[in-house]
Design an enzyme around this catalytic site. Structure first.
Site, short mmCIF file in Angstrom:
data_model
loop_
_atom_site.label_atom_id
_atom_site.label_comp_id
_atom_site.label_asym_id
_atom_site.label_seq_id
_atom_site.Cartn_x
_atom_site.Cartn_y
_atom_site.Cartn_z
CE1 TYR A 21 42.72 38.33 39.23
CE2 TYR A 21 45.05 38.34 39.81
CZ TYR A 21 43.83 37.69 39.77
OH TYR A 21 43.71 36.43 40.27
CE LYS A 68 41.85 38.11 42.74
NZ LYS A 68 40.81 37.23 43.28
CB SER A 80 30.00 27.38 38.00
OG SER A 80 30.62 28.53 37.47
NE ARG A 81 33.68 29.06 33.99
CZ ARG A 81 34.68 29.92 33.78
NH1 ARG A 81 35.89 29.48 33.53
NH2 ARG A 81 34.45 31.22 33.83
CB ALA A 103 44.52 47.63 42.31
CB SER A 145 45.99 36.88 43.39
OG SER A 145 47.05 36.75 42.45
N GLY A 170 31.40 32.24 42.63
CA GLY A 170 32.25 31.73 41.55
C GLY A 170 32.52 30.25 41.73
P1 NDP Z 1 37.79 30.60 36.58
O1 NDP Z 1 37.79 31.57 35.46
O2 NDP Z 1 38.14 29.19 36.34
O3 NDP Z 1 36.35 30.63 37.33
C1 NDP Z 1 35.81 31.86 37.69
C2 NDP Z 1 34.49 31.64 38.39
O4 NDP Z 1 33.97 32.90 38.83
C3 NDP Z 1 33.41 31.04 37.49
O5 NDP Z 1 32.59 30.21 38.28
C4 NDP Z 1 32.64 32.27 37.02
O6 NDP Z 1 31.29 31.99 36.64
C5 NDP Z 1 32.68 33.10 38.29
N1 NDP Z 1 32.44 34.53 38.05
C6 NDP Z 1 33.14 35.37 37.26
N2 NDP Z 1 32.61 36.60 37.30
C7 NDP Z 1 31.55 36.54 38.14
C8 NDP Z 1 30.57 37.48 38.58
N3 NDP Z 1 30.59 38.77 38.19
N4 NDP Z 1 29.61 37.05 39.44
C9 NDP Z 1 29.58 35.76 39.84
N5 NDP Z 1 30.46 34.83 39.46
C10 NDP Z 1 31.44 35.22 38.62
O7 NDP Z 1 38.78 31.26 37.67
P2 NDP Z 1 39.71 30.56 38.77
O8 NDP Z 1 39.03 29.45 39.42
O9 NDP Z 1 41.05 30.39 38.20
O10 NDP Z 1 39.81 31.77 39.82
C11 NDP Z 1 39.07 31.75 41.02
C12 NDP Z 1 39.63 32.82 41.93
O11 NDP Z 1 41.01 32.54 42.16
C13 NDP Z 1 39.56 34.21 41.31
O12 NDP Z 1 39.24 35.15 42.30
C14 NDP Z 1 40.99 34.42 40.81
O13 NDP Z 1 41.31 35.78 40.77
C15 NDP Z 1 41.78 33.68 41.87
N6 NDP Z 1 43.11 33.30 41.43
C16 NDP Z 1 43.29 32.43 40.37
C17 NDP Z 1 44.56 32.12 39.96
C18 NDP Z 1 44.83 31.21 38.81
O14 NDP Z 1 46.01 31.08 38.40
N7 NDP Z 1 43.85 30.53 38.25
C19 NDP Z 1 45.75 32.68 40.65
C20 NDP Z 1 45.44 33.53 41.76
C21 NDP Z 1 44.16 33.82 42.13
P3 NDP Z 1 30.92 31.75 35.05
O15 NDP Z 1 31.68 30.55 34.62
O16 NDP Z 1 29.46 31.57 35.03
O17 NDP Z 1 31.41 32.99 34.35
#
Ligand code: NDP
Length: 250
Positions: free
Chosen positions: A160, A164, A19-20, A162, A147, A17
């Site tokens: 979610y 985490k 990329s973003r 569960a 999380s 994950g």
């Molecule tokens: P974003 O939605 O900004 O980014 C999610 C990233 O995960 C993207 O790169 C996406 O790729 C990738 N991704 C999603 N599904 C898959 C998959 N099945 N296989 C491979 N890559 C995947 O999320 P955040 O950066 O906000 O979150 C990152 C982590 O932090 C997560 O685990 C989230 O649960 C955790 N988190 C975030 C919080 C928040 O407030 N933002 C709070 C607490 C925890 P693509 O763009 O190609 O879909």
């Protein structure tokens, strides 16, 4: 999707994950710290291509791969290609994650399973694929992204939370299994972080959560990335099995 340079080998960090959001910020932070980066993403090619450019500009070699982390075989193949192309994975970060928020009564089986498969199975698949080569080298550091929801629970997020909580248990248990073989496993537990994932929440909800933090604001992806980079590094050499809140004092 590979950009090569001619510098001597740098350690390799693998980020799911990447990329973003938090994964992306972590990739940039670890590149600054001297790592080459292998990251995976699910489908957003444009975001991945942009990050590849930025990593190359930062002097890091970069491997970007479309991988669904819920698919064990795809993850194994990604890790193998990373090690073949760049060398041993020194640091692995599991940041890929999704939400499908809904009260349990209204949740479909698919919404439950998608979240658990991506978040928990995904973290397991990455850990499973990197840990064996790390054990052979008796060296490595894994940082999972859990999380506060997994620690405290959160209404509307049973799936979610569960997933985490499962990641936290995975982290602590794996740390106990592999610590004597030179591998550390830790987790960061972010609160509300300003990314695409949280952008879908109502402003009222975001303000409410921000108000409940000691710092009175949401966090930035780069602030989580700093914590990940610390736990990943040798500066955290006596820390394992830890779950570090990065939540502004929620
Ligand atoms: P974003 O939605 O900004 O980014 C999610 C990233 O995960 C993207 O790169 C996406 O790729 C990738 N991704 C999603 N599904 C898959 C998959 N099945 N296989 C491979 N890559 C995947 O999320 P955040 O950066 O906000 O979150 C990152 C982590 O932090 C997560 O685990 C989230 O649960 C955790 N988190 C975030 C919080 C928040 O407030 N933002 C709070 C607490 C925890 P693509 O763009 O190609 O879909």
């Amino acid at each position: 999707m590979t950009a090569e340079n001619t510098e001597p080998a740098r350690p390799v960090a693998l980020i799911s994950g990447g990329s973003r959001g938090i994964g992306r910020a972590t990739a940039l932070r670890l590149a600054e710290d001297g790592y080459d980066i292998s990251f995976c993403f699910r489908g957003d090619d444009a975001a991945a291509a942009l990050l590849e450019k930025e990593l190359a500009a930062a002097g890091a070699r970069c491997l970007a791969r479309r991988v669904d982390v819920s698919d064990a075989e795809e993850v194994r193949d990604w890790v193998a290609r990373t090690e073949d192309g760049f060398g041993p994975v020194a640091v692995a970060v599991t940041s890929a994650g999704i939400t499908r928020d809904k009260p349990l009564l209204m949740m479909s089986d698919a919404e439950w399973h998608d979240v658990v498969a991506t978040n928990l199975d995904g973290a397991y698949h990455v850990c499973r694929a990197v840990v064996f080569p790390m054990l052979k080298r008796r060296r490595g550091s894994i940082v999972t992204v859990s999380s506060v929801s997994g620690v405290q629970g959160n209404a509307g997020q049973t799936n979610y939370a569960a997933s985490k909580a499962g990641i936290i248990a995975l982290t602590r248990s794996l740390a106990k299994e592999v610590g004597r073989r030179g591998i550390r496993v830790n987790s960061v537990a972010p609160g509300l972080i300003d990314t695409d994932m949280s952008a879908v929440l109502d402003d009222a909800v975001k303000n409410q959560v921000s108000e409940r933090t000691a710092l009175g604001r949401a966090g930035l992806a780069a602030e989580v990335a700093d914590a990940v980079a610390y736990l990943a590094s040798d500066r955290a050499s006596y820390i394992t099995g830890a779950v570090l809140p990065v939540d502004g004092g929620l």
